[in-house]
Design a protein around this motif. Structure first.
Motif, PDB file in Angstrom:
ATOM      1  N   GLU A  14     -10.054  21.251  -8.866  1.00 33.59           N
ATOM      2  CA  GLU A  14      -9.062  21.166  -9.940  1.00 33.59           C
ATOM      3  C   GLU A  14      -9.433  22.094 -11.104  1.00 33.59           C
ATOM      4  OE1 GLU A  14      -6.152  19.554 -10.188  1.00 33.59           O
ATOM      5  OE2 GLU A  14      -6.425  18.967  -8.097  1.00 33.59           O
ATOM      6  N   LYS A  15      -8.430  22.660 -11.755  1.00 37.27           N
ATOM      7  CA  LYS A  15      -8.659  23.581 -12.864  1.00 37.27           C
ATOM      8  C   LYS A  15      -8.427  22.863 -14.201  1.00 37.27           C
ATOM      9  CE  LYS A  15      -9.317  27.109 -10.127  1.00 37.27           C
ATOM     10  NZ  LYS A  15      -8.649  28.386 -10.073  1.00 37.27           N
ATOM     11  N   LYS A  16      -9.041  23.447 -15.234  1.00 37.62           N
ATOM     12  CA  LYS A  16      -8.873  22.881 -16.572  1.00 37.62           C
ATOM     13  C   LYS A  16      -7.610  23.459 -17.209  1.00 37.62           C
ATOM     14  CE  LYS A  16     -11.251  22.689 -21.025  1.00 37.62           C
ATOM     15  NZ  LYS A  16     -10.251  23.519 -21.727  1.00 37.62           N
ATOM     16  N   ILE A  17      -6.768  22.588 -17.724  1.00 41.27           N
ATOM     17  CA  ILE A  17      -5.493  23.016 -18.294  1.00 41.27           C
ATOM     18  C   ILE A  17      -5.628  23.281 -19.783  1.00 41.27           C
ATOM     19  CG2 ILE A  17      -3.145  22.201 -18.829  1.00 41.27           C
ATOM     20  CD1 ILE A  17      -3.430  20.682 -16.048  1.00 41.27           C
ATOM     21  N   SER A  18      -4.999  24.380 -20.247  1.00 32.56           N
ATOM     22  CA  SER A  18      -4.910  24.669 -21.680  1.00 32.56           C
ATOM     23  C   SER A  18      -3.443  24.672 -22.082  1.00 32.56           C
ATOM     24  CB  SER A  18      -5.490  26.048 -21.996  1.00 32.56           C
ATOM     25  OG  SER A  18      -6.819  26.141 -21.565  1.00 32.56           O
ATOM     26  N   PHE A  19      -3.178  24.200 -23.292  1.00 34.86           N
ATOM     27  CA  PHE A  19      -1.814  24.257 -23.834  1.00 34.86           C
ATOM     28  C   PHE A  19      -1.931  24.964 -25.180  1.00 34.86           C
ATOM     29  CE2 PHE A  19       2.049  22.345 -25.786  1.00 34.86           C
ATOM     30  CZ  PHE A  19       2.963  22.704 -24.805  1.00 34.86           C
ATOM     31  N   ASP A  20      -1.630  26.274 -25.161  1.00 35.60           N
ATOM     32  CA  ASP A  20      -1.901  27.112 -26.331  1.00 35.60           C
ATOM     33  C   ASP A  20      -0.650  27.294 -27.174  1.00 35.60           C
ATOM     34  OD1 ASP A  20      -4.398  27.611 -25.143  1.00 35.60           O
ATOM     35  OD2 ASP A  20      -3.578  29.315 -24.027  1.00 35.60           O
ATOM     36  N   TYR A  27       4.650  28.371 -26.647  1.00 33.65           N
ATOM     37  CA  TYR A  27       3.444  27.727 -26.122  1.00 33.65           C
ATOM     38  C   TYR A  27       3.218  28.204 -24.691  1.00 33.65           C
ATOM     39  CZ  TYR A  27       3.955  24.529 -30.077  1.00 33.65           C
ATOM     40  OH  TYR A  27       4.064  23.996 -31.338  1.00 33.65           O
ATOM     41  N   ALA A  28       1.952  28.089 -24.268  1.00 40.10           N
ATOM     42  CA  ALA A  28       1.628  28.468 -22.889  1.00 40.10           C
ATOM     43  C   ALA A  28       0.797  27.367 -22.245  1.00 40.10           C
ATOM     44  CB  ALA A  28       0.853  29.775 -22.868  1.00 40.10           C
ATOM     45  N   TYR A  29       1.223  26.972 -21.058  1.00 39.54           N
ATOM     46  CA  TYR A  29       0.496  25.993 -20.247  1.00 39.54           C
ATOM     47  C   TYR A  29      -0.211  26.800 -19.167  1.00 39.54           C
ATOM     48  CZ  TYR A  29       0.159  21.801 -17.167  1.00 39.54           C
ATOM     49  OH  TYR A  29      -0.249  20.750 -16.364  1.00 39.54           O
ATOM     50  N   ALA A  31      -3.936  27.390 -16.615  1.00 38.98           N
ATOM     51  CA  ALA A  31      -4.947  26.595 -15.908  1.00 38.98           C
ATOM     52  C   ALA A  31      -5.893  27.485 -15.106  1.00 38.98           C
ATOM     53  CB  ALA A  31      -4.266  25.575 -15.002  1.00 38.98           C
ATOM     54  N   GLU A  32      -6.655  28.300 -15.825  1.00 39.75           N
ATOM     55  CA  GLU A  32      -7.755  29.062 -15.202  1.00 39.75           C
ATOM     56  C   GLU A  32      -7.317  29.823 -13.949  1.00 39.75           C
ATOM     57  OE1 GLU A  32     -11.619  26.445 -16.481  1.00 39.75           O
ATOM     58  OE2 GLU A  32     -10.693  25.887 -14.584  1.00 39.75           O
ATOM     59  N   GLY A  33      -6.140  30.412 -14.003  1.00 39.96           N
ATOM     60  CA  GLY A  33      -5.703  31.233 -12.868  1.00 39.96           C
ATOM     61  C   GLY A  33      -4.679  30.581 -11.966  1.00 39.96           C
ATOM     62  N   ASP A  34      -4.422  29.282 -12.147  1.00 38.29           N
ATOM     63  CA  ASP A  34      -3.297  28.662 -11.454  1.00 38.29           C
ATOM     64  C   ASP A  34      -2.001  29.113 -12.139  1.00 38.29           C
ATOM     65  OD1 ASP A  34      -4.874  27.330  -9.640  1.00 38.29           O
ATOM     66  OD2 ASP A  34      -4.585  25.328 -10.485  1.00 38.29           O
ATOM     67  N   PRO A  35      -0.842  28.952 -11.465  1.00 35.86           N
ATOM     68  CA  PRO A  35       0.407  29.453 -12.052  1.00 35.86           C
ATOM     69  C   PRO A  35       0.710  28.860 -13.437  1.00 35.86           C
ATOM     70  CG  PRO A  35       0.713  28.986  -9.739  1.00 35.86           C
ATOM     71  CD  PRO A  35      -0.657  28.460 -10.099  1.00 35.86           C
ATOM     72  N   ASN A  36       1.074  29.734 -14.361  1.00 37.89           N
ATOM     73  CA  ASN A  36       1.340  29.337 -15.748  1.00 37.89           C
ATOM     74  C   ASN A  36       2.789  28.915 -15.955  1.00 37.89           C
ATOM     75  OD1 ASN A  36      -1.275  30.049 -16.404  1.00 37.89           O
ATOM     76  ND2 ASN A  36      -0.725  32.097 -17.142  1.00 37.89           N
ATOM     77  N   THR A  37       2.999  28.116 -16.995  1.00 41.14           N
ATOM     78  CA  THR A  37       4.339  27.767 -17.457  1.00 41.14           C
ATOM     79  C   THR A  37       4.440  28.162 -18.923  1.00 41.14           C
ATOM     80  OG1 THR A  37       4.700  25.961 -15.882  1.00 41.14           O
ATOM     81  CG2 THR A  37       5.862  25.798 -17.974  1.00 41.14           C
ATOM     82  N   GLY A  38       5.554  28.774 -19.305  1.00 36.46           N
ATOM     83  CA  GLY A  38       5.793  29.122 -20.700  1.00 36.46           C
ATOM     84  C   GLY A  38       6.764  28.151 -21.332  1.00 36.46           C
ATOM     85  N   ILE A  39       6.635  27.968 -22.637  1.00 41.21           N
ATOM     86  CA  ILE A  39       7.529  27.055 -23.357  1.00 41.21           C
ATOM     87  C   ILE A  39       8.038  27.763 -24.603  1.00 41.21           C
ATOM     88  CG2 ILE A  39       7.720  24.872 -24.633  1.00 41.21           C
ATOM     89  CD1 ILE A  39       5.021  25.063 -22.058  1.00 41.21           C
ATOM     90  N   VAL A  40       9.376  27.760 -24.787  1.00 44.41           N
ATOM     91  CA  VAL A  40       9.997  28.311 -25.984  1.00 44.41           C
ATOM     92  C   VAL A  40      10.678  27.167 -26.715  1.00 44.41           C
ATOM     93  CG1 VAL A  40      11.790  29.849 -26.860  1.00 44.41           C
ATOM     94  CG2 VAL A  40      10.346  30.585 -24.947  1.00 44.41           C
ATOM     95  N   VAL A  41      10.346  27.012 -27.986  1.00 41.46           N
ATOM     96  CA  VAL A  41      10.953  25.951 -28.787  1.00 41.46           C
ATOM     97  C   VAL A  41      11.883  26.596 -29.803  1.00 41.46           C
ATOM     98  CG1 VAL A  41      10.519  24.014 -30.343  1.00 41.46           C
ATOM     99  CG2 VAL A  41       8.875  24.530 -28.516  1.00 41.46           C
TER     100      VAL A  41
END
Ligand SMILES: [Zn+2]
Length: 317
Positions: A14-20, A27-29, A31-41
């Motif tokens: 399992e990878k460590k998740i960051s929510f920057d 914002y960016a979700y 996880a150490e090279g796993d597929p990312n998700t972007g967030i626009v508010v």
């Protein structure tokens, strides 16, 4: 040589998740090279860019969004059609799922085959795969460019050219100079080129660079939060794509078969790129597509679960 386990089937940690937080709107979700998700508010709504692989996995993205805003998640944008990025869409219950015409066409043509193939390639990345209700279908399809005003926040959804796939879509926030690139750009992660247009990819990276993003969320890898980091991400991706394709073109031009070209290309690239995540997973697919593009196939051939296994056996068996 040793027999490598198929694709990412040996990758179980399992990878460590960051929510920057990149700005008040982005914002960016990761996880150490796993597929990312972007967030626009925006002022009145939230957009999610790429969804995670399953609705159950998407719940963790939603939980983190709810820590920063209670605005409704109205839009999901697909950077491209790959299952590992889009099959979690239903969890967000969006009003619209946005994709380029080319991405929509690819879902029609090869979405079903891609879903079956990807689920076998990445068992760890399809947690609770039974929660996937089926393919993710766009409800709003654009050509070239779509501008969305989330209140006063301008969101540009753009197809800048082919690269990772025919339908690659980026999301650009011109006021904040933040770009969500999907798999057109990777950072410390190996670009997957199994469905790529390698001849076109560098020009598409030029088009991204021309926007002069100050921050960039890649498809895989950490958020790039300074212009120097953005430059490093673009240059690393370009170096991999061009060096890999050039090596394959040289081999193909001298009449070598795919297996010889694969082993030569692996040996050439491994010292420079071998520490990037999913290098061993990607390279057989990448060289297969590069060899096709260098020889007789203008468009990527459809990967099926069976073609995946046959290719792997031929190159790594
Ligand atoms: Zn992809």
């Amino acid at each position: 040589m040793s027999h490598k386990k198929f694709a990412s089937q040996a990758d179980l940690v399992e990878k460590k998740i960051s929510f920057d937080k990149l700005s008040d709107h982005a914002y960016a979700y990761t996880a150490e090279g796993d597929p990312n998700t972007g967030i626009v508010v925006g002022d009145d709504a939230v957009m999610v860019i790429d969804t995670q692989a399953t609705p159950v996995m998407a719940q963790d993205v939603i939980r983190r969004i709810r820590e920063v805003t209670d605005k409704p998640i109205r839009y999901v944008t697909l950077s491209h059609y790959h299952a590992v990025r889009v099959l979690g869409a239903s969890a967000y219950k969006p009003e619209h799922i946005i994709a380029s015409r080319d991405t929509c066409d690819l879902i029609v043509e090869r979405g079903e085959a891609d879903m079956k193939s990807e689920i076998e390639r990445f068992p760890r990345l399809f947690q609770a795969v039974e929660s996937v209700p089926g393919l993710t279908w766009p409800t709003l399809v654009f050509e070239k460019r779509l501008t969305l005003m989330l209140g006063k926040l301008q969101v540009e959804i753009m197809q800048l050219g082919r690269g990772h796939t025919k339908g690659d879509t980026v999301v650009w926030l011109p006021q904040d100079r933040i770009l969500f690139s999907g798999d057109l750009v990777e950072y410390d992660a190996t670009p997957y080129t199994g469905d790529a247009y390698l001849t076109d990819w560098p020009a598409t990276l030029d088009a991204i660079a021309a926007l002069k993003p100050e921050k960039l969320v890649p498809g895989r890898g950490a958020s790039l939060v300074t212009p120097a980091q953005v430059k490093a991400g673009l240059e690393g991706t370009r170096a991999f794509v061009t060096e890999m394709f050039d090596a394959v073109k040289r081999g193909a031009a001298t009449g070598k078969d795919l297996k010889s070209v694969y082993h030569e290309t692996y040996a050439l690239l491994q010292p420079k790129f071998g520490r990037w995540v999913i290098f061993d997973h990607c390279l057989p697919f990448d060289v297969s597509r590069a060899y096709d593009e260098a020889t007789q196939y203008k468009d990527p051939r459809i990967w099926t679960a069976q073609r995946d296994k046959d290719m792997w056996e031929a190159l790594e068996g």
